[in-house]
Design a protein around this motif. Structure first.
Motif, PDB file in Angstrom:
ATOM      1  N   ALA A   1       0.845  -1.187   0.000  1.00 36.03           N
ATOM      2  CA  ALA A   1       0.000   0.000   0.000  1.00 36.03           C
ATOM      3  C   ALA A   1       0.884   1.243   0.000  1.00 36.03           C
ATOM      4  CB  ALA A   1      -0.914  -0.007   1.205  1.00 36.03           C
ATOM      5  N   GLY A   2       0.336   2.327  -0.420  1.00 39.55           N
ATOM      6  CA  GLY A   2       1.077   3.578  -0.448  1.00 39.55           C
ATOM      7  C   GLY A   2       1.510   3.938  -1.854  1.00 39.55           C
ATOM      8  N   PHE A   3       2.113   5.099  -1.989  1.00 40.09           N
ATOM      9  CA  PHE A   3       2.569   5.546  -3.299  1.00 40.09           C
ATOM     10  C   PHE A   3       3.793   6.427  -3.141  1.00 40.09           C
ATOM     11  CE2 PHE A   3      -0.615   8.565  -1.855  1.00 40.09           C
ATOM     12  CZ  PHE A   3       0.000   9.790  -2.076  1.00 40.09           C
ATOM     13  N   SER A   4       4.463   6.644  -4.239  1.00 40.71           N
ATOM     14  CA  SER A   4       5.636   7.514  -4.256  1.00 40.71           C
ATOM     15  C   SER A   4       5.387   8.633  -5.252  1.00 40.71           C
ATOM     16  CB  SER A   4       6.878   6.705  -4.648  1.00 40.71           C
ATOM     17  OG  SER A   4       6.631   5.977  -5.830  1.00 40.71           O
ATOM     18  N   ARG A   5       5.889   9.803  -4.942  1.00 38.20           N
ATOM     19  CA  ARG A   5       5.726  10.961  -5.824  1.00 38.20           C
ATOM     20  C   ARG A   5       7.089  11.392  -6.337  1.00 38.20           C
ATOM     21  NH1 ARG A   5       0.857  14.393  -5.047  1.00 38.20           N
ATOM     22  NH2 ARG A   5      -0.413  13.403  -3.469  1.00 38.20           N
ATOM     23  N   PHE A   6       7.067  11.922  -7.556  1.00 43.77           N
ATOM     24  CA  PHE A   6       8.304  12.347  -8.202  1.00 43.77           C
ATOM     25  C   PHE A   6       8.137  13.732  -8.803  1.00 43.77           C
ATOM     26  CE2 PHE A   6       7.848   7.792  -8.615  1.00 43.77           C
ATOM     27  CZ  PHE A   6       9.031   7.349  -8.068  1.00 43.77           C
ATOM     28  N   SER A   7       9.259  14.370  -9.002  1.00 42.95           N
ATOM     29  CA  SER A   7       9.301  15.611  -9.757  1.00 42.95           C
ATOM     30  C   SER A   7       9.637  15.263 -11.203  1.00 42.95           C
ATOM     31  CB  SER A   7      10.375  16.538  -9.189  1.00 42.95           C
ATOM     32  OG  SER A   7      10.566  17.640 -10.037  1.00 42.95           O
ATOM     33  N   SER A   8       9.150  16.058 -12.126  1.00 43.24           N
ATOM     34  CA  SER A   8       9.502  15.870 -13.531  1.00 43.24           C
ATOM     35  C   SER A   8      10.856  16.494 -13.841  1.00 43.24           C
ATOM     36  CB  SER A   8       8.451  16.540 -14.425  1.00 43.24           C
ATOM     37  OG  SER A   8       7.201  15.962 -14.214  1.00 43.24           O
ATOM     38  N   PHE A   9      11.445  17.137 -12.862  1.00 49.57           N
ATOM     39  CA  PHE A   9      12.684  17.878 -13.065  1.00 49.57           C
ATOM     40  C   PHE A   9      13.783  17.333 -12.165  1.00 49.57           C
ATOM     41  CE2 PHE A   9       9.145  20.412 -14.263  1.00 49.57           C
ATOM     42  CZ  PHE A   9       9.547  20.989 -15.445  1.00 49.57           C
ATOM     43  N   LEU A  10      15.002  17.383 -12.657  1.00 49.54           N
ATOM     44  CA  LEU A  10      16.152  16.861 -11.938  1.00 49.54           C
ATOM     45  C   LEU A  10      16.405  17.668 -10.658  1.00 49.54           C
ATOM     46  CD1 LEU A  10      18.435  14.787 -12.040  1.00 49.54           C
ATOM     47  CD2 LEU A  10      19.779  16.454 -13.305  1.00 49.54           C
ATOM     48  N   TYR A  11      16.530  16.969  -9.536  1.00 50.43           N
ATOM     49  CA  TYR A  11      16.785  17.615  -8.249  1.00 50.43           C
ATOM     50  C   TYR A  11      18.213  18.148  -8.212  1.00 50.43           C
ATOM     51  CZ  TYR A  11      17.524  18.266  -3.277  1.00 50.43           C
ATOM     52  OH  TYR A  11      17.801  18.806  -2.055  1.00 50.43           O
ATOM     53  N   ASN A  12      18.370  19.296  -7.585  1.00 47.56           N
ATOM     54  CA  ASN A  12      19.707  19.835  -7.359  1.00 47.56           C
ATOM     55  C   ASN A  12      19.684  20.658  -6.081  1.00 47.56           C
ATOM     56  OD1 ASN A  12      19.420  22.826  -7.891  1.00 47.56           O
ATOM     57  ND2 ASN A  12      18.617  22.000  -9.821  1.00 47.56           N
ATOM     58  N   THR A  13      20.845  20.939  -5.564  1.00 47.74           N
ATOM     59  CA  THR A  13      20.947  21.702  -4.314  1.00 47.74           C
ATOM     60  C   THR A  13      21.516  23.099  -4.535  1.00 47.74           C
ATOM     61  OG1 THR A  13      23.115  20.706  -3.884  1.00 47.74           O
ATOM     62  CG2 THR A  13      21.205  19.627  -2.898  1.00 47.74           C
ATOM     63  N   ASN A  14      21.500  23.561  -5.762  1.00 46.26           N
ATOM     64  CA  ASN A  14      21.995  24.905  -6.050  1.00 46.26           C
ATOM     65  C   ASN A  14      21.128  25.952  -5.362  1.00 46.26           C
ATOM     66  OD1 ASN A  14      23.838  23.686  -7.762  1.00 46.26           O
ATOM     67  ND2 ASN A  14      22.588  24.022  -9.581  1.00 46.26           N
ATOM     68  N   LYS A  15      21.765  26.938  -4.753  1.00 41.50           N
ATOM     69  CA  LYS A  15      21.019  28.012  -4.092  1.00 41.50           C
ATOM     70  C   LYS A  15      20.084  28.722  -5.057  1.00 41.50           C
ATOM     71  CE  LYS A  15      23.912  29.316  -0.200  1.00 41.50           C
ATOM     72  NZ  LYS A  15      24.661  30.394   0.435  1.00 41.50           N
ATOM     73  N   SER A  16      20.514  28.867  -6.283  1.00 37.85           N
ATOM     74  CA  SER A  16      19.698  29.583  -7.264  1.00 37.85           C
ATOM     75  C   SER A  16      18.402  28.830  -7.584  1.00 37.85           C
ATOM     76  CB  SER A  16      20.492  29.809  -8.547  1.00 37.85           C
ATOM     77  OG  SER A  16      20.853  28.562  -9.128  1.00 37.85           O
ATOM     78  N   GLY A  17      18.368  27.529  -7.319  1.00 40.20           N
ATOM     79  CA  GLY A  17      17.185  26.737  -7.631  1.00 40.20           C
ATOM     80  C   GLY A  17      16.270  26.468  -6.455  1.00 40.20           C
ATOM     81  N   ASN A  27       3.787  17.544  -5.842  1.00 38.24           N
ATOM     82  CA  ASN A  27       2.341  17.503  -6.012  1.00 38.24           C
ATOM     83  C   ASN A  27       1.997  17.586  -7.496  1.00 38.24           C
ATOM     84  OD1 ASN A  27      -0.412  18.706  -6.264  1.00 38.24           O
ATOM     85  ND2 ASN A  27      -0.341  18.433  -4.045  1.00 38.24           N
ATOM     86  N   VAL A  28       1.106  16.710  -7.949  1.00 39.60           N
ATOM     87  CA  VAL A  28       0.740  16.663  -9.364  1.00 39.60           C
ATOM     88  C   VAL A  28       0.146  17.989  -9.832  1.00 39.60           C
ATOM     89  CG1 VAL A  28      -0.692  15.490 -11.087  1.00 39.60           C
ATOM     90  CG2 VAL A  28       0.438  14.171  -9.313  1.00 39.60           C
ATOM     91  N   ALA A  29      -0.593  18.670  -8.957  1.00 39.81           N
ATOM     92  CA  ALA A  29      -1.180  19.961  -9.321  1.00 39.81           C
ATOM     93  C   ALA A  29      -0.096  20.964  -9.697  1.00 39.81           C
ATOM     94  CB  ALA A  29      -2.024  20.504  -8.173  1.00 39.81           C
ATOM     95  N   GLY A  42       3.462  10.381 -15.774  1.00 38.29           N
ATOM     96  CA  GLY A  42       2.974  10.655 -14.432  1.00 38.29           C
ATOM     97  C   GLY A  42       4.083  10.915 -13.436  1.00 38.29           C
ATOM     98  N   CYS A  43       3.690  11.379 -12.276  1.00 33.53           N
ATOM     99  CA  CYS A  43       4.651  11.682 -11.209  1.00 33.53           C
ATOM    100  C   CYS A  43       4.296  10.936  -9.927  1.00 33.53           C
ATOM    101  CB  CYS A  43       4.647  13.183 -10.924  1.00 33.53           C
ATOM    102  SG  CYS A  43       5.254  14.158 -12.293  1.00 33.53           S
ATOM    103  N   LYS A  44       3.389   9.991 -10.025  1.00 31.36           N
ATOM    104  CA  LYS A  44       2.965   9.249  -8.839  1.00 31.36           C
ATOM    105  C   LYS A  44       2.866   7.770  -9.207  1.00 31.36           C
ATOM    106  CE  LYS A  44      -1.303   9.396  -6.604  1.00 31.36           C
ATOM    107  NZ  LYS A  44      -2.388  10.133  -5.951  1.00 31.36           N
TER     108      LYS A  44
END
Length: 88
Positions: A1-17, A27-29, A42-44
């Protein structure tokens, strides 16, 4: 049970981002308004689909280790706020 969510964009830790909601909010919205969003991909995903994907890519031992470590992180997080939650 349960689900995982994703971003469509590559994660980074840059301050500018840091203000880039497409990177940090899953969130899909939010995601569906981003440039290049693929509704078909999809992202979920159900957790079972995520686990099967990871097993196919990294193998059973690595996936089991990852899920165990996630479980430990959740338990540690809940224990850290246990007193606040009990009195809230």
């Amino acid at each position: 049970a349960g689900f995982s969510r994703f971003s469509s964009f590559l994660y980074n830790t840059n301050k500018s981002g840091l203000g880039d909601t497409y990177v940090h909010l899953t969130n899909v919205a939010v995601q569906k308004t981003g440039p290049g969003y693929d509704a078909g991909a999809g992202c979920k995903w159900p957790l079972r689909s995520l686990k099967l994907y990871l097993i196919g890519k990294f193998g059973v031992p690595a996936t089991d280790k990852l899920f165990y470590e996630i479980q430990e992180l959740i338990i540690s997080s809940l224990l850290a706020v246990q007193k606040v939650m009990i009195h809230d």
